[in-house]
Design a protein around this motif. Structure first.
Motif, PDB file in Angstrom:
ATOM      1  N   LEU A 104     -10.658   3.876  -1.651  1.00 34.44           N
ATOM      2  CA  LEU A 104      -9.141   4.284  -2.506  1.00 34.44           C
ATOM      3  C   LEU A 104      -8.009   4.269  -2.367  1.00 34.44           C
ATOM      4  CD1 LEU A 104     -11.855   7.898  -2.543  1.00 34.44           C
ATOM      5  CD2 LEU A 104     -12.404   5.378  -3.208  1.00 34.44           C
ATOM      6  N   ARG A 105      -7.385   3.503  -3.034  1.00 30.90           N
ATOM      7  CA  ARG A 105      -6.131   3.162  -3.387  1.00 30.90           C
ATOM      8  C   ARG A 105      -5.059   4.259  -4.834  1.00 30.90           C
ATOM      9  NH1 ARG A 105      -3.545  -2.995  -4.811  1.00 30.90           N
ATOM     10  NH2 ARG A 105      -4.806  -2.661  -2.724  1.00 30.90           N
ATOM     11  N   ILE A 106      -4.840   5.591  -4.342  1.00 30.68           N
ATOM     12  CA  ILE A 106      -3.862   6.517  -5.297  1.00 30.68           C
ATOM     13  C   ILE A 106      -2.841   7.085  -5.188  1.00 30.68           C
ATOM     14  CG2 ILE A 106      -4.176   9.043  -6.159  1.00 30.68           C
ATOM     15  CD1 ILE A 106      -6.468   7.720  -3.640  1.00 30.68           C
ATOM     16  N   GLY A 107      -2.243   6.475  -6.242  1.00 29.49           N
ATOM     17  CA  GLY A 107      -0.751   6.477  -6.657  1.00 29.49           C
ATOM     18  C   GLY A 107       0.100   5.790  -8.025  1.00 29.49           C
ATOM     19  N   ALA A 129     -21.204   1.145  -6.326  1.00 29.71           N
ATOM     20  CA  ALA A 129     -20.941   0.908  -7.692  1.00 29.71           C
ATOM     21  C   ALA A 129     -20.028   2.056  -8.045  1.00 29.71           C
ATOM     22  CB  ALA A 129     -22.219   0.617  -8.560  1.00 29.71           C
ATOM     23  N   LEU A 130     -20.297   3.168  -7.940  1.00 30.91           N
ATOM     24  CA  LEU A 130     -19.688   3.938  -8.288  1.00 30.91           C
ATOM     25  C   LEU A 130     -17.693   4.463  -7.469  1.00 30.91           C
ATOM     26  CD1 LEU A 130     -22.468   6.805  -9.330  1.00 30.91           C
ATOM     27  CD2 LEU A 130     -21.129   4.802 -10.653  1.00 30.91           C
ATOM     28  N   THR A 131     -17.512   3.631  -6.464  1.00 30.83           N
ATOM     29  CA  THR A 131     -16.612   4.132  -5.532  1.00 30.83           C
ATOM     30  C   THR A 131     -15.482   2.996  -5.357  1.00 30.83           C
ATOM     31  OG1 THR A 131     -18.475   5.694  -4.438  1.00 30.83           O
ATOM     32  CG2 THR A 131     -16.144   4.801  -2.817  1.00 30.83           C
ATOM     33  N   GLY A 132     -14.427   3.621  -5.454  1.00 29.65           N
ATOM     34  CA  GLY A 132     -13.015   2.460  -5.662  1.00 29.65           C
ATOM     35  C   GLY A 132     -12.465   3.216  -6.622  1.00 29.65           C
ATOM     36  N   HIS A 133     -10.936   2.688  -6.984  1.00 35.41           N
ATOM     37  CA  HIS A 133      -9.921   2.778  -7.717  1.00 35.41           C
ATOM     38  C   HIS A 133      -9.606   1.766  -9.202  1.00 35.41           C
ATOM     39  CE1 HIS A 133      -8.875  -0.458  -4.639  1.00 35.41           C
ATOM     40  NE2 HIS A 133      -8.490  -1.075  -5.464  1.00 35.41           N
ATOM     41  N   VAL A 175      -4.104   4.920   1.314  1.00 35.30           N
ATOM     42  CA  VAL A 175      -5.124   4.209   0.963  1.00 35.30           C
ATOM     43  C   VAL A 175      -6.129   5.478   1.249  1.00 35.30           C
ATOM     44  CG1 VAL A 175      -7.052   2.634   1.720  1.00 35.30           C
ATOM     45  CG2 VAL A 175      -4.098   2.182   1.040  1.00 35.30           C
ATOM     46  N   LEU A 176      -7.424   6.048   1.301  1.00 36.01           N
ATOM     47  CA  LEU A 176      -8.014   6.714   1.365  1.00 36.01           C
ATOM     48  C   LEU A 176      -9.406   6.096   1.923  1.00 36.01           C
ATOM     49  CD1 LEU A 176      -7.862   9.874  -0.531  1.00 36.01           C
ATOM     50  CD2 LEU A 176      -6.795   9.575   1.760  1.00 36.01           C
TER      51      LEU A 176
END
Length: 199
Positions: A53-56, A36-40, A179-180
């Motif tokens: 995780l999506r970062i950008g 519940a605490l992991t995502g983007h 994407v990590l």
């Protein structure tokens, strides 16, 4: 904008002091993220729980930020952390995310679920770690021992991290994101932390 050179990265270790008595053997444990605490998410529209995780940034020039809340419950009371390494795996990219800069981690106190407010919430420690560009298929292992110690001392049940790139967007109107997932291991696509501690 010139494309940033990718630096092969199998291991990223940042200096951090140890603790505990040397006459007691160190024990190890793997700490997993809380789903519940992991995502983007992208502010102010939406937040998604996910194991990756999506970062950008988006094609609307809005920054993606990733989140990961590491469950500390597997550590016994009074544990003294000697080392803690967050395992990340570059599972893929879209566009040229590394043109936006290095991967930056903020140490964050998360609630019981991800919330759009986590996007702009004040960090416990902003930019606590910086990870240079690494290629798809490579792993980064980031020292987060100091952050876990602080969370244990404060009585928190999880260590929260927010992931972003140095520059929120390049304003080019196209998707550029990394994407990590977890380090390429038997634990699958989720980030995780390997901890050595003394009772």
């Amino acid at each position: 904008m010139p494309t940033r050179a990718l630096v092969p990265l199998a291991l990223l270790l940042l200096a951090c002091g140890g603790g505990g008595s040397s006459d007691v053997p160190a024990e190890t444990v793997t700490l997993l993220p809380i789903p519940a605490l992991t995502g983007h998410g992208w502010f102010p529209f939406e937040v998604e729980s996910d194991t990756s995780l999506r970062i950008g940034d988006t094609d609307g020039n809005i920054a993606f930020r990733g989140y990961c809340g590491i469950d500390l419950s597997a550590l016994p009371e009074g544990a003294r952390i000697e080392s803690a390494r967050l395992h990340l795996h570059a599972a893929g990219t879209n566009g040229a995310p590394w043109d936006l800069g290095d991967l930056v981690l903020d140490h964050l106190e998360l609630g019981t679920v991800l919330d759009p407010d986590d996007y702009t919430a004040p960090a416990l420690e902003a930019a606590c770690r910086t990870v240079p560009a690494f290629p798809v298929g490579e792993d980064a292992r980031v020292d987060v021992a100091a952050q876990l110690r602080r969370d244990l001392e404060a009585g928190r049940s999880a260590s929260g991290f927010r992931f972003r790139l140095t520059n929120p967007t390049d304003d080019d109107g196209t998707y550029d994101f990394l994407v990590l997932s977890g380090s390429n291991s038997s634990l699958g696509p989720q980030p995780f932390v390997e901890v050595a501690y003394r009772p």
